[in-house]
Motif scaffolding. Structure first.
Motif, PDB file in Angstrom:
ATOM      1  N   GLN A 107       1.117   0.194   3.144  1.00  0.00           N
ATOM      2  CA  GLN A 107       0.885  -1.241   2.980  1.00  0.00           C
ATOM      3  C   GLN A 107      -0.597  -1.592   3.037  1.00  0.00           C
ATOM      4  O   GLN A 107      -1.017  -2.627   2.528  1.00  0.00           O
ATOM      5  CB  GLN A 107       1.648  -2.017   4.061  1.00  0.00           C
ATOM      6  CG  GLN A 107       3.166  -1.944   3.902  1.00  0.00           C
ATOM      7  CD  GLN A 107       3.893  -2.812   4.908  1.00  0.00           C
ATOM      8  OE1 GLN A 107       3.307  -3.289   5.884  1.00  0.00           O
ATOM      9  NE2 GLN A 107       5.180  -3.033   4.679  1.00  0.00           N
ATOM     10  N   LYS A 108      -1.380  -0.740   3.681  1.00  0.00           N
ATOM     11  CA  LYS A 108      -2.821  -0.951   3.708  1.00  0.00           C
ATOM     12  C   LYS A 108      -3.517   0.391   3.523  1.00  0.00           C
ATOM     13  O   LYS A 108      -2.919   1.456   3.728  1.00  0.00           O
ATOM     14  CB  LYS A 108      -3.260  -1.605   5.012  1.00  0.00           C
ATOM     15  CG  LYS A 108      -3.014  -0.779   6.255  1.00  0.00           C
ATOM     16  CD  LYS A 108      -3.525  -1.496   7.497  1.00  0.00           C
ATOM     17  CE  LYS A 108      -3.346  -0.640   8.746  1.00  0.00           C
ATOM     18  NZ  LYS A 108      -3.874  -1.327   9.952  1.00  0.00           N
ATOM     19  N   ALA A 109      -4.762   0.326   3.143  1.00  0.00           N
ATOM     20  CA  ALA A 109      -5.508   1.551   2.845  1.00  0.00           C
ATOM     21  C   ALA A 109      -5.624   2.425   4.088  1.00  0.00           C
ATOM     22  O   ALA A 109      -6.122   1.957   5.125  1.00  0.00           O
ATOM     23  CB  ALA A 109      -6.897   1.205   2.319  1.00  0.00           C
ATOM     24  N   PRO A 110      -5.169   3.690   4.043  1.00  0.00           N
ATOM     25  CA  PRO A 110      -5.293   4.581   5.198  1.00  0.00           C
ATOM     26  C   PRO A 110      -6.718   5.100   5.362  1.00  0.00           C
ATOM     27  O   PRO A 110      -7.527   5.036   4.427  1.00  0.00           O
ATOM     28  CB  PRO A 110      -4.330   5.721   4.855  1.00  0.00           C
ATOM     29  CG  PRO A 110      -4.338   5.764   3.357  1.00  0.00           C
ATOM     30  CD  PRO A 110      -4.488   4.335   2.908  1.00  0.00           C
ATOM     31  N   ALA A 111      -7.022   5.598   6.537  1.00  0.00           N
ATOM     32  CA  ALA A 111      -8.342   6.180   6.801  1.00  0.00           C
ATOM     33  C   ALA A 111      -8.351   7.635   6.348  1.00  0.00           C
ATOM     34  O   ALA A 111      -7.582   8.454   6.852  1.00  0.00           O
ATOM     35  CB  ALA A 111      -8.675   6.080   8.285  1.00  0.00           C
ATOM     36  N   ILE A 112      -9.194   7.950   5.390  1.00  0.00           N
ATOM     37  CA  ILE A 112      -9.287   9.319   4.869  1.00  0.00           C
ATOM     38  C   ILE A 112     -10.261  10.151   5.684  1.00  0.00           C
ATOM     39  O   ILE A 112     -10.057  11.340   5.911  1.00  0.00           O
ATOM     40  CB  ILE A 112      -9.717   9.306   3.389  1.00  0.00           C
ATOM     41  CG1 ILE A 112      -8.652   8.601   2.543  1.00  0.00           C
ATOM     42  CG2 ILE A 112      -9.954  10.725   2.873  1.00  0.00           C
ATOM     43  CD1 ILE A 112      -9.023   8.468   1.085  1.00  0.00           C
ATOM     44  N   GLY A 113     -11.319   9.523   6.168  1.00  0.00           N
ATOM     45  CA  GLY A 113     -12.336  10.272   6.882  1.00  0.00           C
ATOM     46  C   GLY A 113     -13.316  10.925   5.919  1.00  0.00           C
ATOM     47  O   GLY A 113     -13.284  10.694   4.704  1.00  0.00           O
TER      48      GLY A 113
END
Length: 341
Positions: A222-228
């Motif tokens: 639903q929202k942009a995940p943290a890729i790192g």
């Protein structure tokens, strides 16, 4: 060491050695020593007695392995045994409460030291820098501190002893940066003066934006995940493959064909050029935010010499200096803070 690390270590070690020679101190506490690059140069090249401390036993053991390789290279030198005794690696959590005991285990043998130490740290991450400042403030044995910090995004902003702000001026205003500003403070606009490096950076920002938008558009989140942090990739597909594995999505969550079609669509819409404009405007704020963090640290350290309650600090003898020590292109986190008492 990489060329970047050699550049940093040589300059910082020479500075520490100069301070030691001028003030009769040969003992150095290297906090967050990692693989021991700075510690080895101080001990083997400059003959200083170094206690290298890191919280990670993996790092300590790795540093000891590098020591053996260095000593093997120095085996023809008649002073190699002395050089080996100059350096000790320990895995320890050093605090104002236990620093005296830790230093006593190793120090006190120098002819002119009188139990005095220099504490140093090269690119100490987040709160490690501020912990070193507080250690310096509360230790009678540590007379000089030399520090180059980094990784502002790891700074804490809550708790009884936050990493930011340290000084009373910003504390009194209840000032906080927030995660986005701390991350932005780590950006390096000076590196973008090289068009090749600049384009590579912009490509990575565009790749990430495309993939995150694709993930949300496909309903995977639903929202942009943290890729790192992802090591720089030459093509979008290479970036997509690495990032999808890191995010632990199934192999068929987004096919390579779909991924490429999203990339081409946004490329044709000139979104990559919009990303360049956005990141250029954002990164122009980076030096302002980094300066705010550095000035806060300078004010905290300066207050030590002005505090009437700090009997261990003589206002007439104490001094705080801060200047760029490294080439900003090679090493953007280049601000060195030196304080004495």
């Amino acid at each position: 060491m990489s060329d970047k690390k050699i550049h940093e270590v040589e300059l910082l070690a020479k500075l520490i050695k100069t301070i030691g020679d001028e003030h009769g101190i040969s003992q150095v506490l290297d906090l967050g020593s990692g693989q021991g690059y700075l510690s080895r140069v101080l001990a083997y090249k400059h003959g200083m007695r170094v206690l290298a401390v890191d919280m990670s036993d993996i790092q300590t053991k790795g540093a000891e392995r590098f020591d053996q390789r260095a000593l093997k290279a120095l085996s023809l030198s008649p002073s190699s045994t002395t050089q080996e005794s100059n350096l000790k690696h320990v895995t320890e959590m050093v605090t104002p409460e236990n620093v005296g005991d830790v230093l006593s285990k190793w120090g006190g043998e120098g002819d002119n030291d009188d139990g005095r130490w220099i504490v140093c740290g090269l690119h100490t991450c987040g709160d490690l820098s501020t912990s070193i400042f507080r250690l310096f403030a509360n230790s009678d044995q540590i007379k000089w501190m030399v520090n180059v910090g980094c990784c502002y995004h790891f700074l804490s902003e809550e708790g009884p002893q936050p990493g930011f702000p340290m000084g009373d001026w910003l504390k009194g205003k209840g000032y906080q940066l927030g995660n986005s500003a701390r991350v932005l403070a780590c950006q390096s606009p000076s590196k973008w003066t090289d068009p090749v490096i600049g384009q590579q950076s912009f490509n990575q920002y565009f790749y990430r934006a495309v993939l995150l938008h694709t993930i949300v558009d496909k309903g995977l989140s639903q929202k942009a995940p943290a890729i790192g942090m992802v090591k720089r990739k030459k093509t979008y597909l290479q970036y997509y493959q690495t990032a999808m594995k890191r995010l632990d999505y199934e192999a068929d969550a987004i096919s390579e064909t779909e991924a490429e079609s999203y990339y081409q669509m946004y490329k044709e819409q000139n979104v990559d050029k919009q990303i360049i404009v956005l990141w250029t405007l954002r990164v122009l704020l980076a030096p302002v935010l980094e300066s705010l963090i550095l000035v806060d640290r300078w004010l905290y350290l300066k207050s030590l010499s002005d505090s009437e309650n700090k009997s261990s600090v003589d206002a007439n003898d104490s001094d705080v200096k801060m200047w760029p020590l490294f080439d900003p292109i090679a090493s953007p986190r280049n601000m060195c803070i030196i304080v004495s008492k």
